[in-house]
Design a protein around this motif. Sequence first.
Motif, PDB file in Angstrom:
ATOM      1  N   VAL A   1      -0.396  -9.698   6.889  1.00  0.00           N
ATOM      2  CA  VAL A   1      -0.628  -8.331   6.408  1.00  0.00           C
ATOM      3  C   VAL A   1      -0.013  -8.164   5.020  1.00  0.00           C
ATOM      4  N   TYR A   2       1.175  -8.700   4.826  1.00  0.00           N
ATOM      5  CA  TYR A   2       1.821  -8.616   3.515  1.00  0.00           C
ATOM      6  C   TYR A   2       1.011  -9.372   2.460  1.00  0.00           C
ATOM      7  N   TYR A   3       0.446 -10.515   2.833  1.00  0.00           N
ATOM      8  CA  TYR A   3      -0.391 -11.290   1.912  1.00  0.00           C
ATOM      9  C   TYR A   3      -1.554 -10.432   1.402  1.00  0.00           C
ATOM     10  N   HIS A   4      -2.236  -9.742   2.323  1.00  0.00           N
ATOM     11  CA  HIS A   4      -3.369  -8.898   1.924  1.00  0.00           C
ATOM     12  C   HIS A   4      -2.907  -7.737   1.057  1.00  0.00           C
ATOM     13  N   PHE A   5      -1.759  -7.149   1.382  1.00  0.00           N
ATOM     14  CA  PHE A   5      -1.208  -6.068   0.561  1.00  0.00           C
ATOM     15  C   PHE A   5      -0.905  -6.561  -0.848  1.00  0.00           C
ATOM     16  N   ASN A   6      -0.238  -7.691  -0.939  1.00  0.00           N
ATOM     17  CA  ASN A   6       0.161  -8.243  -2.232  1.00  0.00           C
ATOM     18  C   ASN A   6      -1.072  -8.641  -3.057  1.00  0.00           C
ATOM     19  N   LYS A   7      -2.064  -9.217  -2.407  1.00  0.00           N
ATOM     20  CA  LYS A   7      -3.287  -9.628  -3.091  1.00  0.00           C
ATOM     21  C   LYS A   7      -4.018  -8.422  -3.673  1.00  0.00           C
ATOM     22  N   ARG A   8      -4.152  -7.366  -2.895  1.00  0.00           N
ATOM     23  CA  ARG A   8      -4.846  -6.166  -3.364  1.00  0.00           C
ATOM     24  C   ARG A   8      -4.030  -5.453  -4.434  1.00  0.00           C
ATOM     25  N   ASN A   9      -2.732  -5.515  -4.329  1.00  0.00           N
ATOM     26  CA  ASN A   9      -1.866  -4.869  -5.311  1.00  0.00           C
ATOM     27  C   ASN A   9      -1.974  -5.563  -6.672  1.00  0.00           C
TER      28      ASN A   9
ATOM     29  N   LEU B   1       6.483  -3.735  11.687  1.00  0.00           N
ATOM     30  CA  LEU B   1       5.181  -3.106  11.880  1.00  0.00           C
ATOM     31  C   LEU B   1       4.669  -3.348  13.295  1.00  0.00           C
ATOM     32  N   SER B   2       4.037  -2.343  13.875  1.00  0.00           N
ATOM     33  CA  SER B   2       3.471  -2.482  15.220  1.00  0.00           C
ATOM     34  C   SER B   2       2.045  -3.025  15.117  1.00  0.00           C
ATOM     35  N   ILE B   3       1.949  -4.293  14.777  1.00  0.00           N
ATOM     36  CA  ILE B   3       0.646  -4.910  14.516  1.00  0.00           C
ATOM     37  C   ILE B   3      -0.168  -5.055  15.799  1.00  0.00           C
ATOM     38  N   LYS B   4       0.496  -5.276  16.928  1.00  0.00           N
ATOM     39  CA  LYS B   4      -0.223  -5.425  18.200  1.00  0.00           C
ATOM     40  C   LYS B   4      -1.027  -4.178  18.541  1.00  0.00           C
ATOM     41  N   LYS B   5      -0.529  -3.033  18.145  1.00  0.00           N
ATOM     42  CA  LYS B   5      -1.211  -1.764  18.420  1.00  0.00           C
ATOM     43  C   LYS B   5      -2.580  -1.717  17.751  1.00  0.00           C
ATOM     44  N   TYR B   6      -2.722  -2.337  16.601  1.00  0.00           N
ATOM     45  CA  TYR B   6      -3.970  -2.285  15.843  1.00  0.00           C
ATOM     46  C   TYR B   6      -4.909  -3.453  16.153  1.00  0.00           C
ATOM     47  N   PHE B   7      -4.365  -4.634  16.420  1.00  0.00           N
ATOM     48  CA  PHE B   7      -5.201  -5.820  16.547  1.00  0.00           C
ATOM     49  C   PHE B   7      -5.426  -6.280  17.980  1.00  0.00           C
TER      50      PHE B   7
ATOM     51  N   VAL C   1     -10.377  -3.379   7.738  1.00  0.00           N
ATOM     52  CA  VAL C   1     -10.080  -1.964   7.963  1.00  0.00           C
ATOM     53  C   VAL C   1      -8.777  -1.825   8.739  1.00  0.00           C
ATOM     54  N   LYS C   2      -8.585  -2.674   9.733  1.00  0.00           N
ATOM     55  CA  LYS C   2      -7.343  -2.634  10.514  1.00  0.00           C
ATOM     56  C   LYS C   2      -6.155  -3.071   9.664  1.00  0.00           C
ATOM     57  N   VAL C   3      -6.359  -4.070   8.827  1.00  0.00           N
ATOM     58  CA  VAL C   3      -5.289  -4.497   7.916  1.00  0.00           C
ATOM     59  C   VAL C   3      -4.913  -3.337   7.007  1.00  0.00           C
ATOM     60  N   PHE C   4      -5.909  -2.637   6.498  1.00  0.00           N
ATOM     61  CA  PHE C   4      -5.668  -1.488   5.630  1.00  0.00           C
ATOM     62  C   PHE C   4      -4.905  -0.391   6.370  1.00  0.00           C
ATOM     63  N   GLN C   5      -5.252  -0.154   7.637  1.00  0.00           N
ATOM     64  CA  GLN C   5      -4.555   0.856   8.426  1.00  0.00           C
ATOM     65  C   GLN C   5      -3.086   0.495   8.623  1.00  0.00           C
TER      66      GLN C   5
ATOM     67  N   VAL D   1      -5.315  -8.448  21.103  1.00  0.00           N
ATOM     68  CA  VAL D   1      -4.993  -9.796  21.561  1.00  0.00           C
ATOM     69  C   VAL D   1      -4.786 -10.780  20.406  1.00  0.00           C
ATOM     70  N   ASP D   2      -5.667 -10.769  19.435  1.00  0.00           N
ATOM     71  CA  ASP D   2      -5.606 -11.721  18.325  1.00  0.00           C
ATOM     72  C   ASP D   2      -4.731 -11.149  17.207  1.00  0.00           C
ATOM     73  N   VAL D   3      -3.421 -11.259  17.388  1.00  0.00           N
ATOM     74  CA  VAL D   3      -2.464 -10.604  16.496  1.00  0.00           C
ATOM     75  C   VAL D   3      -2.039 -11.530  15.365  1.00  0.00           C
ATOM     76  N   PRO D   4      -2.224 -11.096  14.112  1.00  0.00           N
ATOM     77  CA  PRO D   4      -1.701 -11.880  12.988  1.00  0.00           C
ATOM     78  C   PRO D   4      -0.202 -11.611  12.821  1.00  0.00           C
ATOM     79  N   CYS D   5       0.460 -12.461  12.078  1.00  0.00           N
ATOM     80  CA  CYS D   5       1.878 -12.226  11.814  1.00  0.00           C
ATOM     81  C   CYS D   5       2.021 -11.236  10.658  1.00  0.00           C
ATOM     82  N   TRP D   6       3.199 -10.706  10.485  1.00  0.00           N
ATOM     83  CA  TRP D   6       3.419  -9.703   9.444  1.00  0.00           C
ATOM     84  C   TRP D   6       3.200 -10.277   8.053  1.00  0.00           C
ATOM     85  N   GLN D   7       3.412 -11.600   7.894  1.00  0.00           N
ATOM     86  CA  GLN D   7       3.202 -12.222   6.587  1.00  0.00           C
ATOM     87  C   GLN D   7       1.736 -12.148   6.162  1.00  0.00           C
TER      88      GLN D   7
END
Length: 95
Positions: A68-76, A52-58, A33-37, A60-66
């Motif tokens: 989030v892009y992986y999940h976007f590309n996979k769903r696309n 992207l302000s990923i720290k705002k959503y996640f 859900v956070k990845v989607f947001q 302490v356990d912050v993923p890298c922007w890649q």
Amino acid sequence: MILGLADESTAEHRILPHLSKGKRGFKTRLDLVKVFQVILKRMKTGCRWRELSIKKYFGVDVPCWQTVYYHFNKRNRDGIALACFCHQILAKIKS
């Protein structure tokens, strides 16, 4: 808010059921859900993936922007983005 999907409960009920389940490989440790947001924020603002302000959503356990892009590309590639968009448009028309 894009089509009323920015809050967690709405995204969980309207988006997550449409996501494909992997048959092999690893299970994600991220909250989808956070990845989607984050992806929605990127689509709305048009900023670069790196900015992207990923720290705002996640927190302490912050993923890298890649990640989030992986999940976007996979769903696309799965066509899930188009299916969710069509589902939301139909829901808006019916109500």
